[in-house]
Scaffold this motif. Structure first.
Motif, PDB file in Angstrom:
ATOM      1  N   GLN A  99     -18.518 -47.480  -7.854  1.00 58.71           N
ATOM      2  CA  GLN A  99     -18.689 -46.455  -6.810  1.00 58.71           C
ATOM      3  C   GLN A  99     -17.346 -46.173  -6.140  1.00 58.71           C
ATOM      4  OE1 GLN A  99     -21.020 -47.262  -3.247  1.00 58.71           O
ATOM      5  NE2 GLN A  99     -21.636 -45.125  -3.112  1.00 58.71           N
ATOM      6  N   THR A 100     -16.665 -47.238  -5.706  1.00 61.26           N
ATOM      7  CA  THR A 100     -15.286 -47.094  -5.230  1.00 61.26           C
ATOM      8  C   THR A 100     -14.399 -47.845  -6.199  1.00 61.26           C
ATOM      9  OG1 THR A 100     -15.549 -46.813  -2.839  1.00 61.26           O
ATOM     10  CG2 THR A 100     -13.632 -48.041  -3.539  1.00 61.26           C
ATOM     11  N   THR A 109     -11.250 -49.599  -6.453  1.00 64.64           N
ATOM     12  CA  THR A 109     -10.411 -50.164  -5.403  1.00 64.64           C
ATOM     13  C   THR A 109      -8.922 -49.984  -5.693  1.00 64.64           C
ATOM     14  OG1 THR A 109     -12.177 -51.782  -5.384  1.00 64.64           O
ATOM     15  CG2 THR A 109     -10.352 -52.205  -3.916  1.00 64.64           C
ATOM     16  N   SER A 125      -8.766 -45.780  -5.072  1.00 63.29           N
ATOM     17  CA  SER A 125      -9.611 -45.296  -3.963  1.00 63.29           C
ATOM     18  C   SER A 125     -10.362 -44.011  -4.306  1.00 63.29           C
ATOM     19  CB  SER A 125      -8.849 -45.197  -2.632  1.00 63.29           C
ATOM     20  OG  SER A 125      -7.883 -44.175  -2.595  1.00 63.29           O
ATOM     21  N   ARG A 182     -13.759 -42.261  -5.337  1.00 56.63           N
ATOM     22  CA  ARG A 182     -15.188 -42.535  -5.142  1.00 56.63           C
ATOM     23  C   ARG A 182     -16.002 -41.757  -6.172  1.00 56.63           C
ATOM     24  NH1 ARG A 182     -19.557 -40.332  -2.040  1.00 56.63           N
ATOM     25  NH2 ARG A 182     -18.327 -38.449  -1.787  1.00 56.63           N
ATOM     26  N   CYS A 201     -20.617 -51.801  -6.994  1.00 59.60           N
ATOM     27  CA  CYS A 201     -20.323 -51.354  -5.612  1.00 59.60           C
ATOM     28  C   CYS A 201     -19.708 -52.505  -4.831  1.00 59.60           C
ATOM     29  CB  CYS A 201     -21.562 -50.777  -4.940  1.00 59.60           C
ATOM     30  SG  CYS A 201     -22.842 -51.961  -4.579  1.00 59.60           S
ATOM     31  N   SER A 207     -17.625 -51.121  -2.106  1.00 60.25           N
ATOM     32  CA  SER A 207     -18.215 -50.098  -1.229  1.00 60.25           C
ATOM     33  C   SER A 207     -19.484 -50.535  -0.518  1.00 60.25           C
ATOM     34  CB  SER A 207     -18.476 -48.826  -2.033  1.00 60.25           C
ATOM     35  OG  SER A 207     -19.145 -49.114  -3.246  1.00 60.25           O
ATOM     36  N   GLU A 267     -20.041 -47.671   2.574  1.00 59.89           N
ATOM     37  CA  GLU A 267     -20.247 -46.331   2.008  1.00 59.89           C
ATOM     38  C   GLU A 267     -21.749 -46.212   1.757  1.00 59.89           C
ATOM     39  OE1 GLU A 267     -18.291 -43.236   0.437  1.00 59.89           O
ATOM     40  OE2 GLU A 267     -17.170 -44.922  -0.374  1.00 59.89           O
ATOM     41  N   ARG A 326     -12.906 -39.265  -2.004  1.00 60.15           N
ATOM     42  CA  ARG A 326     -12.196 -40.417  -1.422  1.00 60.15           C
ATOM     43  C   ARG A 326     -13.164 -41.495  -0.971  1.00 60.15           C
ATOM     44  NH1 ARG A 326      -8.677 -36.908   2.719  1.00 60.15           N
ATOM     45  NH2 ARG A 326      -7.407 -35.804   1.166  1.00 60.15           N
ATOM     46  N   SER A 327     -12.789 -42.713  -1.246  1.00 59.71           N
ATOM     47  CA  SER A 327     -13.531 -43.872  -0.764  1.00 59.71           C
ATOM     48  C   SER A 327     -13.397 -43.996   0.749  1.00 59.71           C
ATOM     49  CB  SER A 327     -12.957 -45.124  -1.412  1.00 59.71           C
ATOM     50  OG  SER A 327     -13.394 -46.270  -0.723  1.00 59.71           O
ATOM     51  N   THR A 328     -14.442 -44.502   1.408  1.00 59.47           N
ATOM     52  CA  THR A 328     -14.317 -44.803   2.834  1.00 59.47           C
ATOM     53  C   THR A 328     -14.069 -46.302   3.073  1.00 59.47           C
ATOM     54  OG1 THR A 328     -16.730 -44.938   2.991  1.00 59.47           O
ATOM     55  CG2 THR A 328     -15.721 -42.861   3.619  1.00 59.47           C
TER      56      THR A 328
END
Ligand SMILES: *Cc1c(COP(=O)(O)O)cnc(C)c1O
Length: 403
Positions: A140-141, A143, A146, A148, A171, A174, A178, A303-305
């Motif tokens: 999902q993310t 790392t 970054s 998504r 995940c 995330s 997220e 973008r990943s949060t």
């Protein structure tokens, strides 16, 4: 001179551990055959499901995220089965490498290191498939970059061509940072770990097993006694849940960490991470107005949060990271080598982890230290980054009706 005080770890995992989580481990070993330990462990399965928004069976492994990767593959697949890996960075590639080493046939669709998954490309590959692809895996993310992934869109892609492959999602970075809705999105196996959004010391990891994955499990030739889901979920004896002694103190820590998340509420946890991530993006864009710094992922929706990967042009990011660590107490994440996926040198990349136990004060401190580092190292940058970050956070608060 400015480094004496509480250090801050802003790497993308392990994340900062809350003091109450650390304190939960300051106790003697419990009885593992009777009493509190068993109640705590049992409560964790239900609360892991709440945190991961799923009814799928939770399995806890004593091992890091890599262990949970291996468990997901061995419980569902047989030697020679084909796995389609959708890569937007180093982590899906790492999982795919493990699949290959287990004797699975692996095909990687590579979307580079800055772009999200192109579902048109996935659809055309799946449409051509003669039924040999047994699982689609991705993160999902991712790392490293970054980037998504939109998991809901990916599920729609499989459904559009009625492809029966299992959908397996990592995940690890995330979960808890997220929105992740595996039941709504039709995820068959979720892979997660404890040391990022779940704020627990590294060393335990998870699989969440949906109904279709249980079906695949019946014929999975790679099953092995230690990793097998069956006794861990359905075994009549407590001992079977961990195939031996439970990771007692990790479970105490995780109990406290899940309490923190559930007290805050997952929607609020996600909103906090979105706000903090938006502040990092705004600051980086301001720095990038002049000089080399730039966000790796241009499309805000991709973008990943949980983590932000920042490019530093030809400037050594390692020098900046070391300066911040030695002089301000801030530790930033290293750039990871991505090889052919990316073409950027690890030393021209760094990452800010903003996952887990993080508030506005901690994040503004990290951005402030980075701003000092840019000036001290003589790296050209636009001014006003902290002001932009502060504006974003103030807006997010007023938008949510809080004062
Ligand atoms: C951290 C991470 C991993 C690896 O986890 P380990 O605990 O280091 O084995 C795998 N996938 C993603 C997305 C991660 O962020």
């Amino acid at each position: 001179m400015l480094s004496h005080g509480r250090d801050q770890l802003s790497i993308p995992g392990p994340s900062v551990m809350p003091d109450v989580v650390l304190q939960a481990m300051q106790r003697p070993s419990p009885n593992i055959y009777d009493g509190e330990m068993i109640d705590i462990a049992n409560s964790l399965y239900a609360d892991l499901q709440r945190v991961a928004c799923t009814q799928a069976d939770a399995v806890i492994y004593i091992g890091n995220g890599h262990a949970a990767w291996e468990a997901a593959l061995t419980n569902t697949l047989s030697r020679g089965d084909k796995v389609l890996a959708l890569a937007c960075g180093r982590f899906t590639v790492g999982w795919a490498d493990m699949a290959r080493a287990l004797g699975l046939e692996v095909e990687i669709l590579d979307f580079g290191g800055s772009q999200p998954i192109d579902t048109h490309q996935v659809l055309s590959r799946l449409e051509q498939d003669d039924g040999s692809i047994k699982a689609v895996i991705t993160t999902q993310t991712d790392t490293s970059t970054s980037v998504r992934a939109d998991i809901s869109q990916l599920r729609q892609t499989l459904d559009t061509c009625s492809h029966p492959a299992l959908l397996m999602i990592d995940c690890i970075a995330s979960l808890g940072c997220e929105p992740y809705l595996p039941d709504q999105w039709g995820v068959d196996v979720t892979v997660a770990a404890c040391q990022k959004g779940l704020m627990t010391p590294a060393g335990i990891s998870f699989n969440f097993v949906g109904p279709k994955a249980w079906q695949a499990h019946q014929t999975a030739g790679l099953r092995s006694p230690y990793w097998d889901w069956e006794p861990r979920v359905h075994g009549p004896v407590f001992h079977q849940k961990f195939c031996g002694t439970p990771p007692t103190h990790h479970l105490f820590a995780l109990r406290t960490a899940l309490d923190l998340l559930l007290e805050e509420g997952m929607e609020n946890v996600w909103r906090r991470h979105k706000a903090l991530a938006s502040a990092v993006w705004a600051a980086t864009e301001a720095w990038g107005n002049k000089g080399p710094l730039a966000l790796n992922v241009k499309d805000p929706n991709a973008r990943s949060t949980a983590v932000t990967t920042i490019l530093s042009g030809d400037v050594s990011a390692g020098k900046l990271r070391r300066w911040c660590e030695e002089n301000t107490g801030l530790t930033l994440g290293v750039g990871l080598p991505l090889g052919s996926l990316w073409g950027k040198k690890p030393d021209n990349v760094f990452r800010i982890g903003h996952m887990g136990h993080l508030n506005a004060t901690m994040l503004m401190g990290a951005l402030g230290s980075l701003d000092i580092g840019l000036k001290a190292c003589g790296i050209q940058h636009g001014e006003g980054a902290l002001q932009q970050a502060s504006k974003v956070l103030a807006n997010e608060l007023s938008g949510s009706g809080e004062s």
